[in-house]
Design a protein around this motif. Structure first.
Motif, short mmCIF file in Angstrom:
data_model
loop_
_atom_site.label_atom_id
_atom_site.label_comp_id
_atom_site.label_asym_id
_atom_site.label_seq_id
_atom_site.Cartn_x
_atom_site.Cartn_y
_atom_site.Cartn_z
N HIS A 1 0.84 -1.21 0.00
CA HIS A 1 0.00 0.00 0.00
C HIS A 1 0.87 1.25 0.00
CE1 HIS A 1 -2.47 -3.17 1.87
NE2 HIS A 1 -3.48 -2.57 1.26
N LEU A 2 0.26 2.36 -0.37
CA LEU A 2 0.88 3.66 -0.22
C LEU A 2 0.56 4.19 1.17
CD1 LEU A 2 -0.15 5.32 -3.63
CD2 LEU A 2 1.88 3.92 -3.13
N LEU A 3 1.33 5.15 1.63
CA LEU A 3 1.06 5.77 2.92
C LEU A 3 -0.30 6.47 2.86
CD1 LEU A 3 2.85 6.00 5.49
CD2 LEU A 3 3.40 8.32 4.75
N PRO A 4 -1.21 6.20 3.79
CA PRO A 4 -2.53 6.83 3.74
C PRO A 4 -2.47 8.32 4.03
CG PRO A 4 -2.28 5.62 5.79
CD PRO A 4 -1.07 5.29 4.94
N ARG A 5 -3.33 9.09 3.38
CA ARG A 5 -3.47 10.53 3.62
C ARG A 5 -4.50 10.70 4.73
NH1 ARG A 5 0.17 13.09 -0.26
NH2 ARG A 5 0.75 11.31 -1.54
N THR A 6 -4.08 11.20 5.86
CA THR A 6 -4.95 11.17 7.04
C THR A 6 -5.90 12.36 7.13
OG1 THR A 6 -3.27 12.28 8.40
CG2 THR A 6 -3.22 9.87 8.32
N LYS A 7 -5.54 13.51 6.54
CA LYS A 7 -6.35 14.71 6.73
C LYS A 7 -7.76 14.53 6.18
CE LYS A 7 -2.66 18.18 6.98
NZ LYS A 7 -2.04 19.36 6.33
N GLY A 8 -7.87 14.07 4.94
CA GLY A 8 -9.18 13.87 4.34
C GLY A 8 -9.99 12.84 5.10
N PHE A 9 -9.32 11.78 5.56
CA PHE A 9 -10.02 10.75 6.32
C PHE A 9 -10.56 11.30 7.63
CE2 PHE A 9 -9.77 7.48 9.68
CZ PHE A 9 -10.74 6.60 9.21
N CYS A 10 -9.73 12.06 8.36
CA CYS A 10 -10.16 12.60 9.65
C CYS A 10 -11.31 13.58 9.49
CB CYS A 10 -8.99 13.28 10.35
SG CYS A 10 -7.69 12.14 10.91
N VAL A 11 -11.26 14.42 8.45
CA VAL A 11 -12.36 15.37 8.20
C VAL A 11 -13.64 14.62 7.85
CG1 VAL A 11 -13.18 17.13 6.58
CG2 VAL A 11 -10.92 17.34 7.58
N THR A 12 -13.51 13.55 7.06
CA THR A 12 -14.68 12.74 6.72
C THR A 12 -15.31 12.13 7.95
OG1 THR A 12 -13.72 12.19 4.55
CG2 THR A 12 -15.47 10.77 5.35
N VAL A 13 -14.48 11.57 8.83
CA VAL A 13 -14.98 10.95 10.06
C VAL A 13 -15.64 11.99 10.96
CG1 VAL A 13 -14.28 9.81 12.19
CG2 VAL A 13 -13.37 9.02 9.99
N GLN A 14 -14.98 13.15 11.12
CA GLN A 14 -15.51 14.19 11.99
C GLN A 14 -16.88 14.67 11.54
OE1 GLN A 14 -12.40 17.10 11.85
NE2 GLN A 14 -11.01 15.93 13.18
N ASN A 15 -17.05 14.84 10.24
CA ASN A 15 -18.29 15.42 9.73
C ASN A 15 -19.40 14.40 9.49
OD1 ASN A 15 -17.84 18.48 9.09
ND2 ASN A 15 -15.96 17.47 8.44
N LEU A 16 -19.05 13.12 9.48
CA LEU A 16 -20.08 12.09 9.33
C LEU A 16 -20.35 11.37 10.65
CD1 LEU A 16 -19.27 10.43 5.87
CD2 LEU A 16 -21.01 12.13 6.42
N ARG A 17 -19.64 11.77 11.71
CA ARG A 17 -19.86 11.14 13.01
C ARG A 17 -21.30 11.40 13.48
NH1 ARG A 17 -16.33 8.98 16.52
NH2 ARG A 17 -14.53 9.88 15.44
N GLY A 18 -21.95 10.37 13.90
CA GLY A 18 -23.35 10.49 14.28
C GLY A 18 -24.27 10.02 13.17
N LYS A 19 -23.89 10.30 11.92
CA LYS A 19 -24.64 9.80 10.76
C LYS A 19 -24.13 8.42 10.36
CE LYS A 19 -27.55 10.18 7.29
NZ LYS A 19 -29.01 10.22 7.50
N VAL A 20 -22.81 8.25 10.41
CA VAL A 20 -22.17 6.97 10.10
C VAL A 20 -21.86 6.25 11.40
CG1 VAL A 20 -20.02 5.95 9.26
CG2 VAL A 20 -21.22 7.64 7.87
N THR A 21 -22.19 4.99 11.47
CA THR A 21 -22.06 4.26 12.74
C THR A 21 -20.88 3.30 12.78
OG1 THR A 21 -23.63 2.61 11.91
CG2 THR A 21 -24.53 4.40 13.25
#
Length: 375
Positions: A203-223
């Motif tokens: 694998h390539l090194l994961p890009r964490t910023k986009g992932f963290c923003v996605t998790v933060q803004n979908l928290r509560g909607k995504v379980t």
């Protein structure tokens, strides 16, 4: 190769598939445009309608994979987690090594009933690709320019709009940011070394910023988060063109269920650890030919095939009548013009297929990125 296998390789069959996909896709795009006034009156109804319209397009590609090509997809997962699939919103982290990995993701979205509503974090250029890109616009797909300074605000706004989405969805996420190549892997591992992170083999090194923003803004909607690791048996290198030629592949995919921490730095660390585990799974697969854990695979459904046959019947009958009339008229100009249009349709689809080829992938990740922008 049997008669059916030989038939699948014929240009005329490819032409029919291309014609049906292009014309049906454009019809769906036109109907989607007609739903624009509905967004002002009843946004939720417009969203549900666009999910069904999108299914009409994307399930055709699933039908090509499952019914035309006959590709088999095997799922390795926890039987307890399996009960939740399709019944909850989830972020699905996929590896990005193959030309048809997105289509395998769509296949499991279809089998769990979330294909029409599935989301993805996609590069902005895809928004301009006819049919698929235009369809995604009405599905509220999150597009990004891959420039974090420009993307943070627009991505955050797009994700927040999904908080009241009326359908269950899977948000498909390629955390590596680009498809795996040896050149990109070499550069990525140089960055990992400088940052003091364990090196990855598959694998390539994961890009964490986009992932963290996605998790933060979908928290509560995504379980939940599903870690999806895809591979193909016998070292196969599947392509969309191979599917069009009826070539059969066998995909294995592993999806355990997990949760993630709320703190951004802990979230980033969690993602790096996840990719280290994904690397271990890929190593085990390369050695044993299977992923660890039980197989709990949902059967393929008839709906993609029914939808595909519906469009074939709807669009092929008038085409055949038109062709008969053209040849009956005996006009050489008309016949040549029709042939040129058919060839153009085929070239158009081949161009769209070419956009998925690894050798024609984006240059993103081909040059080293400053460390403070690499997360």
């Amino acid at each position: 190769m049997g008669l059916l296998g030989l038939l699948k390789t014929q240009f005329l069959c490819h032409l029919v598939i291309c014609y049906v996909f292009l014309l049906s896709g454009l019809i769906v795009n036109l109907v989607q445009i007609c739903t624009l006034p509905l967004w002002c009156i009843n946004k939720q109804l417009a969203r549900k309608l666009n999910c069904r319209l999108a299914y009409c397009v994307s399930s055709q590609m699933v039908a090509v994979l499952e019914w035309w090509s006959g590709t088999e997809c095997t799922l390795y997962t926890d039987p307890e987690s399996y009960l939740y699939y399709g019944k909850e919103n989830a972020i699905v982290i996929l590896n990005h090594n193959f030309e048809i990995d997105f289509l395998c993701g769509w296949t499991f979205c279809e089998r769990f009933g979330v294909l029409g509503s599935s989301k993805v974090l996609a590069k902005k250029e895809l928004a301009y690709v006819p049919i698929i890109g235009w369809m995604w616009y009405f599905l509220e797909i999150v597009f990004c320019k891959r420039k974090w300074e420009d993307d943070r605000r627009t991505v955050t706004q797009s994700l927040k709009r999904l908080q009241d989405y009326p359908e269950n969805f899977w948000f498909l996420l390629y955390c590596e940011g680009t498809r795996f190549t040896e050149k990109k892997h070499k550069i990525s591992m140089e960055v990992a070394e400088k940052k003091g992170l364990p090196k990855l083999k598959y694998h390539l090194l994961p890009r964490t910023k986009g992932f963290c923003v996605t998790v933060q803004n979908l928290r509560g909607k995504v379980t939940a988060v599903y870690d999806s690791t895809l591979n193909f048996r016998n070292n196969q290198t599947p392509t969309l063109l191979g599917l069009l030629n009826g070539k059969k592949y066998h995909a294995d995919i592993r999806i355990p269920l997990d949760t993630i921490p709320e703190n951004e730095s802990e979230c980033a660390a969690w993602l790096h650890k996840l990719y280290q585990e994904k690397d271990v799974f890929q190593e085990q697969y390369s050695e044993t030919g299977r992923f660890p854990g039980p197989i709990v695979s949902p059967p393929r459904r008839l709906w993609p095939l029914i939808n595909w046959l519906f469009w074939v019947c709807l669009l092929l009958c008038p085409l055949c009548l038109l062709v008969l009339q053209l040849f009956h008229s005996g006009s050489a100009v008309t016949v040549v013009t029709s042939a040129v249009l058919c060839l153009a349709a085929s070239v158009g689809v081949r161009w769209m297929i070419a956009q998925t080829e690894i050798k024609k992938g984006s240059s993103y990740g081909n040059k080293e990125i400053p460390l403070n922008n690499n997360d």
